[in-house]
Design a protein around this motif. Structure first.
Motif, PDB file in Angstrom:
ATOM      1  N   PHE A 104      42.030  45.941  41.752  1.00  0.00           N
ATOM      2  CA  PHE A 104      42.549  44.623  41.385  1.00  0.00           C
ATOM      3  C   PHE A 104      41.729  43.524  42.061  1.00  0.00           C
ATOM      4  O   PHE A 104      42.268  42.579  42.616  1.00  0.00           O
ATOM      5  CB  PHE A 104      44.037  44.498  41.721  1.00  0.00           C
ATOM      6  CG  PHE A 104      44.896  45.513  41.004  1.00  0.00           C
ATOM      7  CD1 PHE A 104      45.400  45.244  39.745  1.00  0.00           C
ATOM      8  CD2 PHE A 104      45.171  46.738  41.590  1.00  0.00           C
ATOM      9  CE1 PHE A 104      46.174  46.192  39.084  1.00  0.00           C
ATOM     10  CE2 PHE A 104      45.937  47.686  40.932  1.00  0.00           C
ATOM     11  CZ  PHE A 104      46.446  47.415  39.669  1.00  0.00           C
ATOM     12  N   GLY A 105      40.397  43.720  42.031  1.00  0.00           N
ATOM     13  CA  GLY A 105      39.485  42.802  42.694  1.00  0.00           C
ATOM     14  C   GLY A 105      39.100  41.615  41.841  1.00  0.00           C
ATOM     15  O   GLY A 105      39.549  41.467  40.696  1.00  0.00           O
ATOM     16  N   PRO A 106      38.257  40.723  42.375  1.00  0.00           N
ATOM     17  CA  PRO A 106      37.924  39.472  41.680  1.00  0.00           C
ATOM     18  C   PRO A 106      37.096  39.646  40.415  1.00  0.00           C
ATOM     19  O   PRO A 106      37.158  38.803  39.527  1.00  0.00           O
ATOM     20  CB  PRO A 106      37.149  38.685  42.738  1.00  0.00           C
ATOM     21  CG  PRO A 106      36.640  39.709  43.697  1.00  0.00           C
ATOM     22  CD  PRO A 106      37.662  40.795  43.722  1.00  0.00           C
ATOM     23  N   ASP A 107      36.329  40.728  40.319  1.00  0.00           N
ATOM     24  CA  ASP A 107      35.516  40.951  39.119  1.00  0.00           C
ATOM     25  C   ASP A 107      36.080  42.140  38.360  1.00  0.00           C
ATOM     26  O   ASP A 107      35.857  43.296  38.729  1.00  0.00           O
ATOM     27  CB  ASP A 107      34.064  41.225  39.509  1.00  0.00           C
ATOM     28  CG  ASP A 107      33.160  41.392  38.288  1.00  0.00           C
ATOM     29  OD1 ASP A 107      33.676  41.335  37.145  1.00  0.00           O
ATOM     30  OD2 ASP A 107      31.941  41.588  38.482  1.00  0.00           O
ATOM     31  N   PRO A 108      36.827  41.904  37.268  1.00  0.00           N
ATOM     32  CA  PRO A 108      37.463  43.019  36.566  1.00  0.00           C
ATOM     33  C   PRO A 108      36.466  43.973  35.918  1.00  0.00           C
ATOM     34  O   PRO A 108      36.813  45.117  35.630  1.00  0.00           O
ATOM     35  CB  PRO A 108      38.324  42.327  35.513  1.00  0.00           C
ATOM     36  CG  PRO A 108      37.673  40.994  35.307  1.00  0.00           C
ATOM     37  CD  PRO A 108      37.119  40.607  36.647  1.00  0.00           C
ATOM     38  N   ALA A 109      35.226  43.510  35.705  1.00  0.00           N
ATOM     39  CA  ALA A 109      34.224  44.374  35.089  1.00  0.00           C
ATOM     40  C   ALA A 109      33.802  45.507  36.026  1.00  0.00           C
ATOM     41  O   ALA A 109      33.372  46.567  35.570  1.00  0.00           O
ATOM     42  CB  ALA A 109      33.005  43.556  34.675  1.00  0.00           C
ATOM     43  N   LYS A 159      40.502  50.992  32.779  1.00  0.00           N
ATOM     44  CA  LYS A 159      39.181  50.363  32.766  1.00  0.00           C
ATOM     45  C   LYS A 159      39.159  49.341  31.632  1.00  0.00           C
ATOM     46  O   LYS A 159      39.234  49.703  30.468  1.00  0.00           O
ATOM     47  CB  LYS A 159      38.092  51.411  32.551  1.00  0.00           C
ATOM     48  CG  LYS A 159      36.673  50.823  32.474  1.00  0.00           C
ATOM     49  CD  LYS A 159      36.242  50.249  33.812  1.00  0.00           C
ATOM     50  CE  LYS A 159      34.796  49.769  33.745  1.00  0.00           C
ATOM     51  NZ  LYS A 159      34.380  49.139  35.029  1.00  0.00           N
ATOM     52  N   PRO A 160      39.044  48.034  31.969  1.00  0.00           N
ATOM     53  CA  PRO A 160      39.096  47.028  30.909  1.00  0.00           C
ATOM     54  C   PRO A 160      37.720  46.692  30.352  1.00  0.00           C
ATOM     55  O   PRO A 160      36.698  46.841  31.019  1.00  0.00           O
ATOM     56  CB  PRO A 160      39.674  45.804  31.641  1.00  0.00           C
ATOM     57  CG  PRO A 160      39.120  45.929  33.027  1.00  0.00           C
ATOM     58  CD  PRO A 160      39.058  47.419  33.309  1.00  0.00           C
ATOM     59  N   GLY A 161      37.719  46.235  29.119  1.00  0.00           N
ATOM     60  CA  GLY A 161      36.570  45.513  28.597  1.00  0.00           C
ATOM     61  C   GLY A 161      36.762  44.037  28.914  1.00  0.00           C
ATOM     62  O   GLY A 161      37.892  43.570  29.105  1.00  0.00           O
ATOM     63  N   THR A 162      35.682  43.282  29.029  1.00  0.00           N
ATOM     64  CA  THR A 162      35.790  41.866  29.382  1.00  0.00           C
ATOM     65  C   THR A 162      35.046  41.002  28.370  1.00  0.00           C
ATOM     66  O   THR A 162      34.039  41.425  27.792  1.00  0.00           O
ATOM     67  CB  THR A 162      35.217  41.600  30.786  1.00  0.00           C
ATOM     68  OG1 THR A 162      33.832  41.966  30.806  1.00  0.00           O
ATOM     69  CG2 THR A 162      35.966  42.409  31.840  1.00  0.00           C
ATOM     70  N   GLN A 163      35.553  39.791  28.191  1.00  0.00           N
ATOM     71  CA  GLN A 163      34.926  38.818  27.291  1.00  0.00           C
ATOM     72  C   GLN A 163      35.108  37.431  27.870  1.00  0.00           C
ATOM     73  O   GLN A 163      36.224  37.076  28.311  1.00  0.00           O
ATOM     74  CB  GLN A 163      35.556  38.895  25.899  1.00  0.00           C
ATOM     75  CG  GLN A 163      34.901  37.975  24.877  1.00  0.00           C
ATOM     76  CD  GLN A 163      35.559  38.082  23.512  1.00  0.00           C
ATOM     77  OE1 GLN A 163      36.775  38.230  23.410  1.00  0.00           O
ATOM     78  NE2 GLN A 163      34.760  38.023  22.457  1.00  0.00           N
ATOM     79  N   GLN A 164      34.052  36.655  27.899  1.00  0.00           N
ATOM     80  CA  GLN A 164      34.115  35.294  28.417  1.00  0.00           C
ATOM     81  C   GLN A 164      34.425  34.323  27.283  1.00  0.00           C
ATOM     82  O   GLN A 164      33.760  34.336  26.250  1.00  0.00           O
ATOM     83  CB  GLN A 164      32.785  34.906  29.065  1.00  0.00           C
ATOM     84  CG  GLN A 164      32.424  35.731  30.290  1.00  0.00           C
ATOM     85  CD  GLN A 164      33.387  35.514  31.445  1.00  0.00           C
ATOM     86  OE1 GLN A 164      33.819  34.382  31.701  1.00  0.00           O
ATOM     87  NE2 GLN A 164      33.740  36.582  32.143  1.00  0.00           N
ATOM     88  N   ARG A 165      35.442  33.479  27.505  1.00  0.00           N
ATOM     89  CA  ARG A 165      35.791  32.435  26.533  1.00  0.00           C
ATOM     90  C   ARG A 165      36.144  31.173  27.299  1.00  0.00           C
ATOM     91  O   ARG A 165      37.075  31.175  28.116  1.00  0.00           O
ATOM     92  CB  ARG A 165      36.976  32.862  25.647  1.00  0.00           C
ATOM     93  CG  ARG A 165      36.692  34.065  24.780  1.00  0.00           C
ATOM     94  CD  ARG A 165      37.596  34.113  23.549  1.00  0.00           C
ATOM     95  NE  ARG A 165      39.011  34.102  23.877  1.00  0.00           N
ATOM     96  CZ  ARG A 165      39.759  35.202  23.994  1.00  0.00           C
ATOM     97  NH1 ARG A 165      39.204  36.397  23.850  1.00  0.00           N
ATOM     98  NH2 ARG A 165      41.047  35.113  24.252  1.00  0.00           N
ATOM     99  N   ASN A 166      35.390  30.126  27.055  1.00  0.00           N
ATOM    100  CA  ASN A 166      35.643  28.839  27.709  1.00  0.00           C
ATOM    101  C   ASN A 166      35.664  28.973  29.235  1.00  0.00           C
ATOM    102  O   ASN A 166      36.503  28.365  29.914  1.00  0.00           O
ATOM    103  CB  ASN A 166      36.960  28.230  27.208  1.00  0.00           C
ATOM    104  CG  ASN A 166      36.933  27.960  25.723  1.00  0.00           C
ATOM    105  OD1 ASN A 166      35.903  27.549  25.174  1.00  0.00           O
ATOM    106  ND2 ASN A 166      38.057  28.192  25.054  1.00  0.00           N
ATOM    107  N   GLY A 167      34.754  29.777  29.759  1.00  0.00           N
ATOM    108  CA  GLY A 167      34.644  29.924  31.202  1.00  0.00           C
ATOM    109  C   GLY A 167      35.704  30.791  31.836  1.00  0.00           C
ATOM    110  O   GLY A 167      35.811  30.839  33.064  1.00  0.00           O
TER     111      GLY A 167
END
Length: 250
Positions: A104-109, A159-167
């Protein structure tokens, strides 16, 4: 099925507990504070298990109604059994004890998302249809079913996938693994063999005497069923909130 919620609560509650736009009366955790996540998870599950908390994104889990799930084991072995369940009430989830949280750290990737714990007892009651065989004995039946898992331990890894939207970082369900290991299992299937009580009692006794082998044959299908349900619930949560919104600011 029962397991569906066991795992879902573990991840869903601990993620939801910190969202900045969640109701202000709910306790919140800083990112990576796994001790806080465990404490808050216990508090929320025990307080809201019977009512749910829609505003925070987690459902009622005591009892939890599962409309339908199927278990099909087609492997060649002593047990070849298809079980179809419907209108199953799952009880005992509010007694969950979370022992450990990881990540549960700061970078979910790159972070891990893991929860470990146990339940005193999980009980499933509903309707079933059975078709298959044990050894050379055909199994047929439909009626009331009860399955009790005693002191089951569980782990949930996500294990999540990540996507950036509006920062902001939004998650999707990529990989999810659920493992459940009861210390004992009891099964009762009513109305086996068209109501033949002698054959039905003997088969139920056989299933209970050989519960370890029965669980060994059936648990892969059960784990897959639970994981699919959890994916659905987590996907709903991730559509509503960015990862950064799920925790207090450090």
């Amino acid at each position: 099925m029962l397991l569906l919620q066991l795992s879902c609560v573990a991840l869903l509650v601990c993620l939801a507990c910190g969202a900045s736009n969640f109701p202000p009366e709910l306790p919140r955790c800083k990112i990576g504070d796994t001790a806080c996540i465990i404490n808050v998870s216990h508090t929320l599950v025990r307080q809201y298990a019977r009512t749910g908390y829609p505003a925070a994104g987690f459902p009622q889990v005591e009892p939890f109604l599962v409309k339908r799930f199927d278990i099909s084991d087609g492997r060649s072995g002593s047990l070849n059994l298809k079980l179809n369940f419907k209108d199953v009430n799952v009880e005992g989830l509010s007694g969950v004890k979370f022992d450990r949280a990881v990540g549960f750290g700061p970078d979910p990737a790159t972070s891990k998302f893991e929860m470990y714990g146990s339940f005193p007892k999980i009980v499933l009651r509903g309707k079933y249809v059975a078709d298959g065989r044990i050894l050379i004995l055909p199994i047929r039946g439909d009626g009331d079913a009860e399955i009790i898992l005693h002191n089951p331990k569980f782990s949930v890894k996500f294990k999540p996938g990540t996507q950036q939207r509006n920062g902001r970082t939004f998650l999707s369900v990529d990989k999810l693994k659920v493992l459940v290991e009861p210390q004992k299992m009891n099964i009762r299937l009513a109305n086996l063999f068209n109501g033949d009580q002698a054959l039905g009692a003997n088969l139920n006794q056989f299933l209970n005497d050989n519960w370890v082998e029965v669980w060994s044959e059936l648990h892969p299908s059960i784990h897959v069923a639970i994981a699919e349900i959890m994916k659905t619930i987590l996907s709903q949560l991730f559509k509503r909130f960015a990862y950064e919104d799920l925790f207090l600011e450090n």
